[in-house]
Design a protein around this motif. Structure first.
Motif, short mmCIF file in Angstrom:
data_model
loop_
_atom_site.label_atom_id
_atom_site.label_comp_id
_atom_site.label_asym_id
_atom_site.label_seq_id
_atom_site.Cartn_x
_atom_site.Cartn_y
_atom_site.Cartn_z
N SER A 122 46.15 48.21 84.00
CA SER A 122 45.49 48.43 82.73
C SER A 122 46.13 47.54 81.65
CB SER A 122 45.65 49.90 82.36
OG SER A 122 44.81 50.19 81.28
N GLY A 123 45.28 46.95 80.80
CA GLY A 123 45.77 46.13 79.69
C GLY A 123 44.77 46.17 78.56
N ASP A 124 45.19 45.78 77.36
CA ASP A 124 44.28 45.82 76.21
C ASP A 124 43.15 44.81 76.33
OD1 ASP A 124 45.81 47.78 75.11
OD2 ASP A 124 47.01 46.42 73.88
N VAL A 125 43.47 43.65 76.89
CA VAL A 125 42.46 42.59 77.04
C VAL A 125 42.55 42.05 78.47
CG1 VAL A 125 42.42 41.89 74.61
CG2 VAL A 125 44.10 40.87 76.17
N PRO A 126 41.45 41.47 78.97
CA PRO A 126 41.53 40.88 80.32
C PRO A 126 42.57 39.76 80.34
CG PRO A 126 39.25 40.98 79.55
CD PRO A 126 40.12 41.30 78.38
N ARG A 127 43.41 39.75 81.36
CA ARG A 127 44.49 38.76 81.40
C ARG A 127 44.88 38.50 82.85
NH1 ARG A 127 50.10 37.83 80.73
NH2 ARG A 127 50.72 39.89 81.47
N ILE A 128 45.19 37.24 83.15
CA ILE A 128 45.75 36.92 84.47
C ILE A 128 47.26 37.12 84.35
CG2 ILE A 128 46.01 35.16 86.26
CD1 ILE A 128 43.66 33.65 84.84
N ALA A 129 47.79 38.12 85.02
CA ALA A 129 49.22 38.41 84.89
C ALA A 129 50.05 37.53 85.81
CB ALA A 129 49.49 39.88 85.15
N GLU A 130 49.52 37.25 86.99
CA GLU A 130 50.35 36.55 87.98
C GLU A 130 49.47 35.98 89.09
OE1 GLU A 130 53.82 38.99 88.79
OE2 GLU A 130 53.72 38.29 90.85
N LEU A 131 49.79 34.76 89.50
CA LEU A 131 49.13 34.15 90.66
C LEU A 131 50.21 33.89 91.70
CD1 LEU A 131 46.70 32.67 92.02
CD2 LEU A 131 47.38 30.62 90.75
N ILE A 173 48.24 33.93 97.93
CA ILE A 173 48.60 35.25 98.48
C ILE A 173 47.82 36.33 97.73
CG2 ILE A 173 50.44 36.94 98.82
CD1 ILE A 173 52.44 34.65 98.91
N SER A 174 47.93 36.30 96.41
CA SER A 174 47.31 37.40 95.64
C SER A 174 47.21 37.03 94.17
CB SER A 174 48.13 38.69 95.78
OG SER A 174 49.41 38.52 95.22
N LEU A 175 46.44 37.85 93.46
CA LEU A 175 46.26 37.70 92.02
C LEU A 175 46.54 39.06 91.38
CD1 LEU A 175 45.14 35.70 89.83
CD2 LEU A 175 42.96 36.86 90.13
N VAL A 176 47.28 39.03 90.27
CA VAL A 176 47.54 40.25 89.51
C VAL A 176 46.80 40.12 88.19
CG1 VAL A 176 49.30 41.78 88.55
CG2 VAL A 176 49.84 40.36 90.55
N ARG A 177 45.94 41.09 87.90
CA ARG A 177 45.14 41.05 86.67
C ARG A 177 45.37 42.27 85.82
NH1 ARG A 177 38.95 40.52 88.31
NH2 ARG A 177 38.77 40.60 86.04
N GLU A 178 45.31 42.08 84.50
CA GLU A 178 45.23 43.22 83.58
C GLU A 178 43.79 43.30 83.10
OE1 GLU A 178 48.20 42.88 80.55
OE2 GLU A 178 49.83 43.00 82.01
N VAL A 179 43.26 44.51 83.08
CA VAL A 179 41.87 44.71 82.67
C VAL A 179 41.78 45.91 81.73
CG1 VAL A 179 40.89 43.69 84.76
CG2 VAL A 179 41.35 46.14 84.71
N PRO A 180 40.88 45.86 80.74
CA PRO A 180 40.81 46.96 79.77
C PRO A 180 40.08 48.19 80.30
CG PRO A 180 39.29 45.20 79.17
CD PRO A 180 40.03 44.73 80.38
N ASN A 181 39.36 48.04 81.36
CA ASN A 181 38.55 49.15 81.89
C ASN A 181 38.88 49.37 83.36
OD1 ASN A 181 37.63 46.63 82.50
ND2 ASN A 181 35.72 46.84 81.35
#
Ligand SMILES: [Fe+2]
Length: 298
Positions: free
Chosen positions: A49-58, A7-15
């Protein structure tokens, strides 16, 4: 009945602003800040937004509540904790730490036929509008133990194994060759997301447009994978993951859920059947894996 798509991907990214601008240029539509939609799949990418790249949710789709019950039962047998709520069934894949949610959602219509010239008017070949991806086809996750993580997706979620390529299991729901891939990596990372377009021309249009003023975005392409038969062009996003335009006419031919089952007698195929020369000797190794690993005495 069963699980049938990402369905979707939730990502945290620093930029965040740069990454949002990249995916807008890539052809996704930003429906609200940080939320990106494809033409057929709807809202499929959420950037925070997050401090480091991260996969938050699939997020994965199933046909019915009974599928969620069956997955919960299999997780229990595997010793994996899961939580059932109105939003679906949630569990954390133990190796990567990625939160996976399975919920009941509609199937997408079949992908449209590829665009082909319908007259001898060659102006048809000139793309004047941005490429608009149809749907999120697959998500590739790097992790430290692909065999252990594979159990979650195959024995728990109920995906099928298609092939092993460069040491990673390529897993599918039904007729696409792969929808979730695990690759060996020294840490959890998002290797790439892949976005289906309408044909090889759109891969070429999209890829060349993306690198026109940004040669640093180019990773690898145009080429064609061997095992999955996907045509590809990979671009590097500002958060250090790759984003792939892809297309394969074989996904449409594969109308049996068993079409891509592994053939035990077949040789392991190369990553690409053919491809333009890569600018880097390891074009699909993310930045996070290129950094030298410092030892205690350095
Ligand atoms: Fe891919």
């Amino acid at each position: 009945m069963g699980v049938h798509r990402v369905i979707s991907l939730v990502r945290e990214v620093p930029n965040l602003p740069l990454t949002c601008a990249f995916y807008t240029e890539f052809g996704l539509r930003e429906t609200s800040p940080g939320t990106f939609a494809t033409e057929v799949g709807g809202e499929q990418l959420f950037l925070r937004s997050g401090d480091v790249p991260r996969i938050a949710e699939l997020n994965i789709a199933a046909d019915a509540d009974a599928d969620l019950d069956a997955i919960a039962q299999r997780f229990e047998e595997l010793g994996i904790a899961s939580v059932r709520s109105d939003a679906g069934l949630e569990a954390t894949e133990p190796v990567s730490g990625v939160l996976v949610r399975v919920s009941v959602a509609d199937r997408l219509p079949r992908d449209p036929a590829p665009t082909v010239p319908t007259s001898v008017d060659r102006t048809d070949l000139v793309q004047r509008e941005p490429v608009r991806p149809l749907r999120l086809g697959h998500v590739v996750i790097g992790c430290t133990d692909v065999e252990e993580a594979k159990r979650f997706f195959i024995d728990g979620i109920g995906m099928r194994l298609s092939d092993y390529v460069i040491g990673g299991p390529f897993m599918r729901f039904e007729t696409d060759h792969h929808n979730v891939v695990l690759l060996p990596a020294p840490m959890t990372l998002l290797h790439h997301t892949a976005w289906k377009v309408r044909g090889v021309d759109e891969i070429g249009y999209g890829g060349s447009r993306m690198i026109e003023n940004h040669p640093e975005r180019h990773a690898w392409g145009l080429g064609r994978h061997a095992a999955s038969a996907n045509y590809f062009w990979y671009l590097k996003d500002p958060a250090g993951s790759f984003s792939e335009y892809y297309y394969s006419e074989m996904d449409g031919l594969a109308d049996s859920p068993y079409f891509w089952d592994p053939d035990p007698g077949s040789e392991e195929l190369p990553v690409a059947a053919w491809a333009s020369p890569a600018l880097h000797d390891r074009p699909l190794v993310p930045e996070a894996m290129r950094a030298p690993i410092l030892t205690a005495d350095q």
